[in-house]
Scaffold this motif. Sequence first.
Motif, PDB file in Angstrom:
ATOM      1  N   LEU A 451       0.827  -1.211   0.000  1.00 21.87           N
ATOM      2  CA  LEU A 451       0.000   0.000   0.000  1.00 21.87           C
ATOM      3  C   LEU A 451       0.862   1.262   0.000  1.00 21.87           C
ATOM      4  O   LEU A 451       0.544   2.253  -0.669  1.00 21.87           O
ATOM      5  CB  LEU A 451      -0.934   0.004   1.209  1.00 21.87           C
ATOM      6  N   ARG A 452       1.948   1.238   0.743  1.00 24.16           N
ATOM      7  CA  ARG A 452       2.798   2.431   0.836  1.00 24.16           C
ATOM      8  C   ARG A 452       3.527   2.741  -0.454  1.00 24.16           C
ATOM      9  O   ARG A 452       4.060   3.840  -0.620  1.00 24.16           O
ATOM     10  CB  ARG A 452       3.791   2.257   1.992  1.00 24.16           C
ATOM     11  N   ARG A 453       3.547   1.756  -1.369  1.00 21.59           N
ATOM     12  CA  ARG A 453       4.116   2.027  -2.692  1.00 21.59           C
ATOM     13  C   ARG A 453       3.137   2.783  -3.583  1.00 21.59           C
ATOM     14  O   ARG A 453       3.502   3.225  -4.676  1.00 21.59           O
ATOM     15  CB  ARG A 453       4.546   0.718  -3.361  1.00 21.59           C
ATOM     16  N   ASP A 454       1.889   2.928  -3.135  1.00 24.50           N
ATOM     17  CA  ASP A 454       0.882   3.675  -3.890  1.00 24.50           C
ATOM     18  C   ASP A 454       1.165   5.166  -3.726  1.00 24.50           C
ATOM     19  O   ASP A 454       1.142   5.705  -2.614  1.00 24.50           O
ATOM     20  CB  ASP A 454      -0.524   3.332  -3.361  1.00 24.50           C
ATOM     21  N   GLY A 455       1.424   5.837  -4.809  1.00 29.10           N
ATOM     22  CA  GLY A 455       1.803   7.248  -4.777  1.00 29.10           C
ATOM     23  C   GLY A 455       0.738   8.177  -4.237  1.00 29.10           C
ATOM     24  O   GLY A 455       1.035   9.335  -3.915  1.00 29.10           O
ATOM     25  N   HIS A 456      -0.501   7.709  -4.125  1.00 31.46           N
ATOM     26  CA  HIS A 456      -1.579   8.547  -3.623  1.00 31.46           C
ATOM     27  C   HIS A 456      -1.674   8.529  -2.094  1.00 31.46           C
ATOM     28  O   HIS A 456      -2.474   9.269  -1.523  1.00 31.46           O
ATOM     29  CB  HIS A 456      -2.924   8.091  -4.208  1.00 31.46           C
ATOM     30  N   LEU A 457      -0.874   7.677  -1.452  1.00 33.49           N
ATOM     31  CA  LEU A 457      -0.960   7.526  -0.004  1.00 33.49           C
ATOM     32  C   LEU A 457       0.269   8.081   0.698  1.00 33.49           C
ATOM     33  O   LEU A 457       1.408   7.853   0.264  1.00 33.49           O
ATOM     34  CB  LEU A 457      -1.121   6.044   0.371  1.00 33.49           C
ATOM     35  N   ALA A 492     -11.984   2.659  -2.499  1.00 32.77           N
ATOM     36  CA  ALA A 492     -12.236   1.612  -3.487  1.00 32.77           C
ATOM     37  C   ALA A 492     -11.179   1.627  -4.580  1.00 32.77           C
ATOM     38  O   ALA A 492     -10.737   0.571  -5.053  1.00 32.77           O
ATOM     39  CB  ALA A 492     -13.633   1.787  -4.087  1.00 32.77           C
ATOM     40  N   THR A 493     -10.759   2.828  -4.986  1.00 30.53           N
ATOM     41  CA  THR A 493      -9.741   2.945  -6.036  1.00 30.53           C
ATOM     42  C   THR A 493      -8.403   2.388  -5.560  1.00 30.53           C
ATOM     43  O   THR A 493      -7.708   1.680  -6.292  1.00 30.53           O
ATOM     44  CB  THR A 493      -9.583   4.411  -6.465  1.00 30.53           C
ATOM     45  N   VAL A 494      -8.037   2.711  -4.320  1.00 29.32           N
ATOM     46  CA  VAL A 494      -6.770   2.212  -3.766  1.00 29.32           C
ATOM     47  C   VAL A 494      -6.789   0.691  -3.680  1.00 29.32           C
ATOM     48  O   VAL A 494      -5.827   0.018  -4.085  1.00 29.32           O
ATOM     49  CB  VAL A 494      -6.503   2.826  -2.381  1.00 29.32           C
ATOM     50  N   LEU A 495      -7.880   0.122  -3.173  1.00 28.39           N
ATOM     51  CA  LEU A 495      -7.971  -1.333  -3.071  1.00 28.39           C
ATOM     52  C   LEU A 495      -8.008  -1.980  -4.449  1.00 28.39           C
ATOM     53  O   LEU A 495      -7.489  -3.087  -4.639  1.00 28.39           O
ATOM     54  CB  LEU A 495      -9.203  -1.737  -2.260  1.00 28.39           C
ATOM     55  N   GLY A 496      -8.612  -1.298  -5.409  1.00 31.45           N
ATOM     56  CA  GLY A 496      -8.626  -1.807  -6.773  1.00 31.45           C
ATOM     57  C   GLY A 496      -7.224  -1.927  -7.342  1.00 31.45           C
ATOM     58  O   GLY A 496      -6.889  -2.904  -8.018  1.00 31.45           O
ATOM     59  N   ARG A 497      -6.389  -0.909  -7.061  1.00 27.34           N
ATOM     60  CA  ARG A 497      -5.000  -0.987  -7.526  1.00 27.34           C
ATOM     61  C   ARG A 497      -4.241  -2.096  -6.804  1.00 27.34           C
ATOM     62  O   ARG A 497      -3.390  -2.767  -7.386  1.00 27.34           O
ATOM     63  CB  ARG A 497      -4.296   0.356  -7.318  1.00 27.34           C
TER      64      ARG A 497
END
Length: 645
Positions: A451-457, A492-497
């Motif tokens: 999750l922390r690799r997600d640039g939106h977080l 939902a978008t984050v979990l989708g990724r």
Amino acid sequence: MHQKKQYAERSSLNSSVAARHSSHRRAYDRNATVHGIVTGIARARPDATAISFDDARLSYGELDQTASKLAARLISMGIRKGDIVGLLLPRALKTLIAKLAILKAGAAYAPFDPAYPVEHLSYMTRDCAPRALMIDRESAALAAGLPMAADRLVDIDDALATLAGREMAATFPAVGGGDAAYVMYTSGSTGRPKGVVIPHRGIQRLVCDQNFVDFRPNDVVLHTATISFDAATFEIWGTLLNGARLAGIGDRTLSMPRIAGTIDEEQVSVMLLTTGLFNLLVDHSGGRLNSLRHVLFGGEVASADHARRFLAAHPTCRLTNAYGPTEVTVIASTFDIPTDLQDDTVPIGYSIANNGLHILDDDLTELPPGREGQLAVSGDGLAIGYLNRPELTRERFVTITAKNGESLRCYLTGDMAVMDPDGLLHFRGRRDRQVKIDGKRIELDEIETALRRDGHLADAVVECHQAGSAKRLVAYLRPHTMNGHDEGDFAATVLGRLKGVLPAHMVPGRAIVLEEFPMNRAGKVDRSRLPAPTEAQAPAATPAEGMEAIIARHWRRVLGTESFGTDQNFFDLGGTSMQLMRVHAALEQELGRSIDVVSVFEHPKIRSLARFLEKAPDSLQKTATAQSRAARQKEVMSQFRRSRR
């Protein structure tokens, strides 16, 4: 003390029964190889049935000959001793041939679940760098997206069909008991899965001349585990190293009628199930399974209630609670459950043969009986180590000084336990953030890292919440900025990724967006103050009557929540395949009719499943895909049989 006395009496009885069959037992030779033992059985009993998958059957002679041809093909491709060959295949007869062929070629097999997302598979294939990857027609498209050269892909269906009428000769390399047999990937606390390298010796120690199981040549052993789950090691090699017959269920989607039907039709006598699947079988098997003489289960904390109910219905069947991580080759300890089990907790048992159990303090010093500490395992079942992870190998595989002064190599399990004076182990939880859901090992740190690799977080935290018997993964998300986005849509978008990165069983079913995380005085996230899932979202509207209401009631029971609507996906809510199997079994029981389990998986929303059930006729038929797959497999194997005449 009464329970211990009963256990001792039952163990004595089991030992005496085993002694009467000692002539059938495969002697344990720590220098022998898995494929060498199978070849010996094939020479002694070539016509004995080794494997049955639906309508397809293969004798030991056919299995050994077919695997030898495929091994020669691999060697001609440049496969050498010590190489790794990947398997991107389903649970199937051809997969078993492939495993044996890889071992004959001197290589180790690395099983990959075709259900995993391509990014997860890509990491594992880059990590183990397989010299070849075995695929079939269904996984070919998936394999095309992996970092594998096209000339390194081996279509197992084409290979078996091509080799059917040909003679293939090769000089097979000399392999020993300490050489690698397989690489099994498990969840990793560092944020990436880690490959556990298991030697031939570990497999043989698990199933040959053991004190917890007595395989016999006339046994029929059930095969339900996916190839990437280490329970398959017990099922497959426990059967084939003891001259028994393996009864496989080829359908990718299991169901209780399918399992119970196979047990009855094939007269299955021995099986190992995950704890969740065992509980499901007890709840929904629909009758006695008279052929069973030994059932083992493990992977999660045992349910004493389910054990008692099973033994009440099957008083002559031996029931065993098994414990062991992947790093010790499946099983380290077992407990035979007495028919008059009194306690509500079930011990994880006594050490199996060629294996040692040790309770350690933080200084890795053995503790006396009655003291709680970390459980360590020694013996011939230990893995060689973690693939390409020397630091982690040194951290988890350590040398201790035993009470007798002997230096022992041990694996630190991370499990806390207490040992009685007589050696009986009691599980006391984890010392880290590893959890088990439906028998699958999940490191919460790996999900957080992804999750922390997600640039939106800006940050993310993952916790496991339990509601009744249901465990739910919940992600807490702290975004850099919402930019006017709705919290629900953002989550939902984050979990989708995340679904494109991690296997489905590791994707949280809920995500809660927070502007700030609660912190403790040390400046770390105070996980105890994170909001419970029920505080974050009001329950969604659910139907009050009709078929939709029936389905919703069973969803609530297995998911442990009421926060869903009729058009939400079961898996998006954190549901697992095992939980949907529970829904399927409960629906069959309540509606009083057979329901195609594949269709339940194809309709993972309440509204669509209700419409299907209201319109569809009773059916337990296989899907067209499953039928065509079985037909292809049957034709390939019939070609091999014709070639031997």
